[in-house]
Design a protein around this motif. Structure first.
Motif, PDB file in Angstrom:
ATOM      1  N   SER A   1      -6.431   2.150  -3.880  1.00 30.56           N
ATOM      2  CA  SER A   1      -6.262   3.260  -2.946  1.00 30.56           C
ATOM      3  C   SER A   1      -6.990   4.482  -3.466  1.00 30.56           C
ATOM      4  CB  SER A   1      -4.777   3.589  -2.754  1.00 30.56           C
ATOM      5  OG  SER A   1      -4.293   4.399  -3.818  1.00 30.56           O
TER       6      SER A   1
ATOM      7  N   ALA B   1      -6.342   2.378   1.684  1.00 33.37           N
ATOM      8  CA  ALA B   1      -6.013   1.328   0.719  1.00 33.37           C
ATOM      9  C   ALA B   1      -6.618   0.016   1.194  1.00 33.37           C
ATOM     10  CB  ALA B   1      -4.503   1.189   0.542  1.00 33.37           C
TER      11      ALA B   1
ATOM     12  N   ALA C   1       0.833  -1.209   0.000  1.00 33.05           N
ATOM     13  CA  ALA C   1       0.000   0.000   0.000  1.00 33.05           C
ATOM     14  C   ALA C   1       0.864   1.254   0.000  1.00 33.05           C
ATOM     15  CB  ALA C   1      -0.937  -0.002   1.207  1.00 33.05           C
TER      16      ALA C   1
END
Length: 346
Positions: free
Chosen positions: A296, A305, A143
């Protein structure tokens, strides 16, 4: 559902609890309330643009929305080594040769280096052992790349990640025993603690500045140079799959490898794309056997995310309402998406 979000001041107690589970060698998350509080405050100041460049960093937490519990943490330092020197060892070669005597020796040596000064750093990746399943570790690590893709201007064009080096079940580091202990009358665990408390530069300044011949180390120490701690191997594998590579630099304490890459060449940064959101009212039309995606939003202050399955229609990405709620987006908003694994195709 598991979501990634920015750290908050009120997360401190849970982060300290996570720190109690990390063990020796995890210097970026020390079990110290004051240190954790300072770190969290520094991250919050970065998000609100109240921190100078040398102090800037981002800390993300993995939250279980069902229990509202923080179960993982990962971070990015924006520019390392600007407020105090950043040290590592570069593994290089020294040649001793005499044509007259017909002698030629190629010897590995360790050179104290500040070469990564100013680079961004991936750091502080830790997941509660009870949550090491269901691809949570992949989400927690990757992420960060979507955040970097969204806001590349806030980072260096190069990024590193220091991997925890090998130590045994008692916390003994062969590399430290063979090298560091000769210069400091302390155990590896104590040196590790001082490093985690922000005194790594102070210790490094007392290390010898001249090259150290690898051959002078014990065989056990030589064998762990560039070797990842068994608990850190999954994290290293994730970064390797995204394009970060060991280029010959190691930690000065435990000889763990430093992985590095250009940000733009990281797979999740390079291949991620922006899509307009479409809400899919019938989730059954989204195939469960298709590629899993990291998704995200593009909201700097309220970054989110998640992992999920999606469908694509022209310039739109179709996601169920639950994912839209988790990402805090509505139809027509833009989100970033990339397949979770490099080998998967949309």
């Amino acid at each position: 559902m598991m979501i990634i979000r920015p750290v908050r001041i009120e997360d401190r107690a849970t982060i300290i609890e996570l720190a109690s589970k990390t063990g020796v060698g995890f210097t970026s998350l020390p079990l110290n309330e004051e240190r954790v509080t300072q770190r969290v405050e520094r991250m919050v100041n970065t998000w609100h643009q109240r921190a100078p460049l040398e102090e800037q960093g981002y800390l993300f937490v993995l939250e279980d929305t069902e229990t509202q519990q923080v179960v993982g943490i990962s971070g990015i330092e924006v520019a390392i080594g600007l407020d105090e020197a950043w040290y590592n060892y570069r593994v290089g070669t020294v040649v001793h040769a005499s044509k007259e005597l017909n002698v030629y020796r190629n010897m590995q040596a360790l050179f104290l280096s500040n070469d990564h000064t100013g680079f961004s750093e991936l750091c502080t990746l830790f997941l509660d052992p009870e949550y090491r399943h269901s691809q949570n570790g992949y989400l927690l690590s990757k992420a960060r790349f979507l955040f970097m893709a969204n806001f590349q201007d806030r980072f260096s064009d190069k990024v590193i990640a220091e991997m925890r080096g090998y130590s045994d079940d008692e916390g003994r580091s062969p590399f430290w025993e063979s090298l560091g202990r000769h210069f400091f009358q302390m155990d590896f665990a104590e040196a590790d603690h001082l490093s985690g408390m922000g005194k790594k530069s102070f210790i490094a300044e007392l290390m010898p500045k001249h090259p150290m011949y690898v051959e002078f180390l014990t065989q056990e120490a030589q064998e762990v140079i560039g070797k990842v701690h068994p608990h850190t191997e999954p994290a290293a594998a994730i970064l390797n799959s995204e394009g970060l590579r060991y280029e010959g630099c190691i930690d000065i304490f435990d000889a763990g490898p430093t992985l590095e890459a250009k940000v733009e060449e990281i797979r999740a940064v390079r291949e991620s794309e922006l899509w307009s959101v479409k809400i899919v009212t019938n989730p059954q039309v989204i195939p469960n056997d298709g590629p899993c995606f990291i998704l995200s939003n593009t909201d700097y202050l309220n970054y989110r995310a998640v992992l999920g399955n999606v469908i694509f229609e022209s310039s739109e990405i179709g996601i169920p309402q639950a994912l839209a709620d988790a990402l805090q987006v509505k139809p027509g908003d833009v989100i970033r998406a990339v397949t979770l694994f490099p080998e998967e195709k949309a």
